[in-house]
Design an enzyme around this catalytic site. Sequence first.
Site, PDB file in Angstrom:
ATOM      1  N   CYS A   2       0.727  -1.005   0.115  1.00  0.00           N
ATOM      2  CA  CYS A   2       0.113   0.057   0.096  1.00  0.00           C
ATOM      3  C   CYS A   2       0.888   1.198   0.058  1.00  0.00           C
ATOM      4  O   CYS A   2       2.125   1.002   0.217  1.00  0.00           O
ATOM      5  CB  CYS A   2      -0.958  -0.051   1.260  1.00  0.00           C
ATOM      6  SG  CYS A   2      -1.867  -1.492   1.457  1.00  0.00           S
ATOM      7  N   ARG A  27       1.279   1.819  -5.956  1.00  0.00           N
ATOM      8  CA  ARG A  27       1.210   0.832  -4.984  1.00  0.00           C
ATOM      9  C   ARG A  27       0.231   0.137  -4.627  1.00  0.00           C
ATOM     10  O   ARG A  27       0.141  -0.978  -4.009  1.00  0.00           O
ATOM     11  CB  ARG A  27       2.079   1.530  -3.752  1.00  0.00           C
ATOM     12  CG  ARG A  27       3.350   2.016  -3.844  1.00  0.00           C
ATOM     13  CD  ARG A  27       3.933   2.707  -2.753  1.00  0.00           C
ATOM     14  NE  ARG A  27       4.119   1.481  -1.907  1.00  0.00           N
ATOM     15  CZ  ARG A  27       5.087   0.736  -1.594  1.00  0.00           C
ATOM     16  NH1 ARG A  27       6.228   0.931  -2.336  1.00  0.00           N
ATOM     17  NH2 ARG A  27       5.204  -0.060  -0.431  1.00  0.00           N
ATOM     18  N   TRP A  74      -4.027  -1.588  -1.049  1.00  0.00           N
ATOM     19  CA  TRP A  74      -3.989  -2.786  -2.094  1.00  0.00           C
ATOM     20  C   TRP A  74      -4.158  -3.708  -1.157  1.00  0.00           C
ATOM     21  O   TRP A  74      -3.752  -4.303  -0.372  1.00  0.00           O
ATOM     22  CB  TRP A  74      -2.510  -2.978  -2.533  1.00  0.00           C
ATOM     23  CG  TRP A  74      -2.436  -4.149  -3.348  1.00  0.00           C
ATOM     24  CD1 TRP A  74      -1.623  -5.272  -3.233  1.00  0.00           C
ATOM     25  CD2 TRP A  74      -2.929  -4.155  -4.889  1.00  0.00           C
ATOM     26  NE1 TRP A  74      -1.817  -6.118  -4.352  1.00  0.00           N
ATOM     27  CE2 TRP A  74      -2.582  -5.422  -5.489  1.00  0.00           C
ATOM     28  CE3 TRP A  74      -3.610  -3.223  -5.800  1.00  0.00           C
ATOM     29  CZ2 TRP A  74      -2.762  -5.715  -6.797  1.00  0.00           C
ATOM     30  CZ3 TRP A  74      -3.714  -3.609  -7.069  1.00  0.00           C
ATOM     31  CH2 TRP A  74      -3.434  -4.887  -7.373  1.00  0.00           C
ATOM     32  N   ASN A 100       1.148  -0.220   6.007  1.00  0.00           N
ATOM     33  CA  ASN A 100       1.594  -1.009   4.707  1.00  0.00           C
ATOM     34  C   ASN A 100       2.227  -2.361   5.242  1.00  0.00           C
ATOM     35  O   ASN A 100       2.988  -2.160   6.140  1.00  0.00           O
ATOM     36  CB  ASN A 100       2.423  -0.127   3.977  1.00  0.00           C
ATOM     37  CG  ASN A 100       3.120  -0.899   2.788  1.00  0.00           C
ATOM     38  OD1 ASN A 100       2.443  -1.978   2.188  1.00  0.00           O
ATOM     39  ND2 ASN A 100       4.097  -0.749   2.389  1.00  0.00           N
ATOM     40  N   GLY A 101       1.544  -3.446   4.733  1.00  0.00           N
ATOM     41  CA  GLY A 101       2.114  -4.685   5.049  1.00  0.00           C
ATOM     42  C   GLY A 101       1.113  -5.620   5.859  1.00  0.00           C
ATOM     43  O   GLY A 101      -0.012  -5.639   5.757  1.00  0.00           O
ATOM     44  N   GLU A 482       6.934 -20.335 -20.515  1.00  0.00           N
ATOM     45  CA  GLU A 482       6.909 -19.208 -20.021  1.00  0.00           C
ATOM     46  C   GLU A 482       8.039 -18.000 -20.509  1.00  0.00           C
ATOM     47  O   GLU A 482       8.035 -16.963 -21.004  1.00  0.00           O
ATOM     48  CB  GLU A 482       6.947 -18.927 -18.477  1.00  0.00           C
ATOM     49  CG  GLU A 482       7.121 -17.695 -17.744  1.00  0.00           C
ATOM     50  CD  GLU A 482       5.963 -16.859 -17.962  1.00  0.00           C
ATOM     51  OE1 GLU A 482       4.881 -17.202 -18.882  1.00  0.00           O
ATOM     52  OE2 GLU A 482       6.021 -15.572 -17.582  1.00  0.00           O
ATOM     53  N   LYS A 486       7.423 -14.823 -22.863  1.00  0.00           N
ATOM     54  CA  LYS A 486       7.880 -13.297 -22.393  1.00  0.00           C
ATOM     55  C   LYS A 486       8.627 -12.593 -23.466  1.00  0.00           C
ATOM     56  O   LYS A 486       8.501 -11.536 -23.726  1.00  0.00           O
ATOM     57  CB  LYS A 486       8.800 -13.602 -20.914  1.00  0.00           C
ATOM     58  CG  LYS A 486       8.991 -12.714 -19.988  1.00  0.00           C
ATOM     59  CD  LYS A 486       7.813 -12.601 -18.976  1.00  0.00           C
ATOM     60  CE  LYS A 486       6.231 -12.744 -19.525  1.00  0.00           C
ATOM     61  NZ  LYS A 486       5.280 -12.914 -18.569  1.00  0.00           N
ATOM     62  N   GLU A 489       6.331 -11.491 -26.235  1.00  0.00           N
ATOM     63  CA  GLU A 489       5.473 -10.284 -26.099  1.00  0.00           C
ATOM     64  C   GLU A 489       6.258  -9.058 -25.851  1.00  0.00           C
ATOM     65  O   GLU A 489       5.495  -7.943 -26.321  1.00  0.00           O
ATOM     66  CB  GLU A 489       4.497 -10.398 -24.882  1.00  0.00           C
ATOM     67  CG  GLU A 489       5.084 -10.606 -23.549  1.00  0.00           C
ATOM     68  CD  GLU A 489       4.332 -10.686 -22.313  1.00  0.00           C
ATOM     69  OE1 GLU A 489       4.486 -11.256 -21.391  1.00  0.00           O
ATOM     70  OE2 GLU A 489       3.248 -10.399 -22.449  1.00  0.00           O
ATOM     71  N   HIS A 505      10.206 -34.744 -33.814  1.00  0.00           N
ATOM     72  CA  HIS A 505       8.950 -35.222 -34.450  1.00  0.00           C
ATOM     73  C   HIS A 505       8.333 -34.041 -35.205  1.00  0.00           C
ATOM     74  O   HIS A 505       7.315 -33.771 -35.763  1.00  0.00           O
ATOM     75  CB  HIS A 505       8.073 -35.288 -33.105  1.00  0.00           C
ATOM     76  CG  HIS A 505       8.424 -36.567 -32.365  1.00  0.00           C
ATOM     77  ND1 HIS A 505       8.444 -37.830 -32.829  1.00  0.00           N
ATOM     78  CD2 HIS A 505       8.854 -36.691 -31.101  1.00  0.00           C
ATOM     79  CE1 HIS A 505       8.714 -38.771 -31.903  1.00  0.00           C
ATOM     80  NE2 HIS A 505       9.128 -37.861 -30.821  1.00  0.00           N
ATOM     81  N   LYS A 604      -2.811  -4.901 -19.823  1.00  0.00           N
ATOM     82  CA  LYS A 604      -2.674  -5.569 -18.592  1.00  0.00           C
ATOM     83  C   LYS A 604      -3.763  -6.508 -18.132  1.00  0.00           C
ATOM     84  O   LYS A 604      -3.302  -7.556 -17.672  1.00  0.00           O
ATOM     85  CB  LYS A 604      -2.242  -4.649 -17.681  1.00  0.00           C
ATOM     86  CG  LYS A 604      -1.904  -5.042 -16.080  1.00  0.00           C
ATOM     87  CD  LYS A 604      -0.457  -5.708 -16.306  1.00  0.00           C
ATOM     88  CE  LYS A 604      -0.045  -6.583 -14.987  1.00  0.00           C
ATOM     89  NZ  LYS A 604       0.950  -7.570 -15.279  1.00  0.00           N
TER      90      LYS A 604
HETATM   91  C1  F6R Z   1       1.940 -12.291 -19.974  1.00  0.00           C
HETATM   92  C2  F6R Z   1       0.763 -11.879 -19.297  1.00  0.00           C
HETATM   93  C3  F6R Z   1      -0.521 -12.601 -19.637  1.00  0.00           C
HETATM   94  C4  F6R Z   1      -1.450 -12.670 -18.619  1.00  0.00           C
HETATM   95  C5  F6R Z   1      -2.708 -13.299 -18.948  1.00  0.00           C
HETATM   96  C6  F6R Z   1      -3.628 -13.649 -17.783  1.00  0.00           C
HETATM   97  O1  F6R Z   1       3.211 -11.542 -19.558  1.00  0.00           O
HETATM   98  O2  F6R Z   1       0.780 -11.122 -18.373  1.00  0.00           O
HETATM   99  O3  F6R Z   1      -0.353 -13.763 -20.411  1.00  0.00           O
HETATM  100  O4  F6R Z   1      -0.975 -13.737 -17.685  1.00  0.00           O
HETATM  101  O5  F6R Z   1      -3.465 -12.084 -19.728  1.00  0.00           O
HETATM  102  O6  F6R Z   1      -3.825 -12.536 -17.012  1.00  0.00           O
HETATM  103  P1  F6R Z   1      -4.265 -12.858 -15.387  1.00  0.00           P
HETATM  104  O7  F6R Z   1      -3.317 -13.424 -14.641  1.00  0.00           O
HETATM  105  O8  F6R Z   1      -4.369 -11.309 -14.971  1.00  0.00           O
HETATM  106  O9  F6R Z   1      -5.749 -13.309 -15.570  1.00  0.00           O
END
Ligand code: F6R
Length: 609
Positions: A2, A27, A74, A100-101, A482, A486, A489, A505, A604
């Site tokens: 927070c 935060r 948060w 915060n915590g 993963e 990363k 993207e 294969h 996001k």
């Molecule tokens: C990649 C990424 C996305 C999310 C996906 C699910 O870095 O962030 O692949 O993982 O859109 O999002 P959440 O976890 O918010 O359901």
Amino acid sequence: MCGIVGYVGNRDSQKILIEGLKKLEYRGYDSAGVAVFTEKGLEVRKAKGRLAVLEERLNEKPLVGTIGIGHTRWATHGKPSDVNSHPHTDSSLKISVVHNGIIENFLQLKEELIAAGHTFVSETDTEVISHLIASLYKGDIVKAVQQAVKRMRGAYAIAVLSEFEPDKLVAVRLASPLIVGLGRGENFIGSDIPAILEHTRDVFILSDGEMAVLTRDGVELMTVEGNPIRKEVFRVDWDIATAEKAGYDHFMQKEIHEQPQAYRDTMRGRIDENGGLVKLPEIPLSPEELRAFSRIHIVACGTAFHAGMVGKHTIERLARIPVEIDIASEYRYRDPIIDRDTLVIAVSQSGETADTLAALREAKRRGAKVLAITNVVGSSVAREADYVIPTWAGPEIAVASTKAYTSQLIVFYLLGLYLAQSLGTQDEAFIREVTGAMRRLPEQVEEVLKQAGRIKRIAEDISRHQNLFFIGRGFDYAVALEGSLKLKEISYIHSEAYAAGELKHGTLALIEEGVPVIALATQDALFEKTVSNIIEVKARGAYVFGIANEGDSELAKSVDEVLHIPRTLPLLTPALSVIPLQLLAYYASLARGNDVDKPRNLAKSVTVE
Ligand code: F6R
């Protein structure tokens, strides 16, 4: 995670607090509040929602005063709501606290205080602090705070304003950040530098176990035991944008470096200090009720899906319950076999992903119990699930998920161990061995992060290519997926992740001279098999970067370059081996001049199906 601000001086505190909170909204932003000492005494305004909602309330009924504290939340304990927002006060409304915590022993303290006649209004751990200070107040607010702190276990930063001594702000830090800003005839508190940068560049950075008492005219620093301390003034030469990123160039880089703390926070209070066994009060089910789950389905998207893959292997290995994993957008259209004995685990950083939410609803409609693993306590996924295990990663700003993913891994380890412990599928000595190794992970991540310079150089080489492959077996395959996502993207380099044994294969046809292959070989039991696959790609001209455990000199003989990660149990290696891949993606994106935190075409939180 927070945000806290505090002000004492001669100016309008409400304005300074709100401006400070705006700078700390990264935060946390599910609710906010301020307490100001006005001519009526201590007055509090707080509101669920973004800071703008609080601002509206303050515009309607301003708080006029020159000392105050503020908070942007948060949610951890208790959903986002007006009443759960900070500041919290004691029953007599004389003491207000922002925090915060986490206070780990808040339930025990709450019971004691209720027995002593205190009335609680919120579900938070924070409210306990204000009641505790009130119960210990005997005419000296600093002493009362010191005594309260002695009773509190956990990780926190707090700021206290009391009507009894309305010229003082008291601030304490234990494992959550807190700084004091030094002005002329005024002083400030902040969780972070951006909160106060507009007013001063001279700060004290408090360390764990330190406290500060602020008045208009000065700042007194001491330990929580009351011993005076001296500190160097730190002169901040960052601009505001740099300060928001704590000096890092991008949020993604900052979040990668926050992972040791995210691991500690996600484990905190969930591993018994003495016994080493796992506690998950978030799942209030008896061993018999847990035993009744005959299967588990994991549903998630993207990075969260990749965490789920590690989760599947972990739960199956530890608890011997069959686990299926589905991409959330596929789940409900495949007519999955779900019944009352099915536990569905929905994994989502944001808790708002439409596909994950739809899968969760479908599972519930068919009678399953749903457990959510999410980073946002007040999210839709959290609200609609039967049980919620939060990841304590703090807000993640960069679109590419890093610390949320690794915190999800930590939760899966805890969950797998907890199920094993409850069902008796592993003996306690083994569970202790794993939790002991988990506790070492944060420091081991720090070791990996020290290799950032070398990874940057490798990333710069890679950034010149258009195609790339990641390979691995078992847990390494899950991490390869993963790492590949990363890289794609944020660097826009095409890459594919393959189970190492699967290349021959078909995909092997794509390997030609100079194509980079990132090969993970951290699983001892699969090591030789993976090496055979590495030799296959090398024979076709690939340039291979290997990732191996520390002390493993074998891999170097078969690859062009090796990165070593500290040794942990094979089960836990994903929590370390993914770190170089996150850094690789970050630096490759940087080398290509991309917008690291906001990659093209992506958002996001994906709230459309
Ligand atoms: C990649 C990424 C996305 C999310 C996906 C699910 O870095 O962030 O692949 O993982 O859109 O999002 P959440 O976890 O918010 O359901």
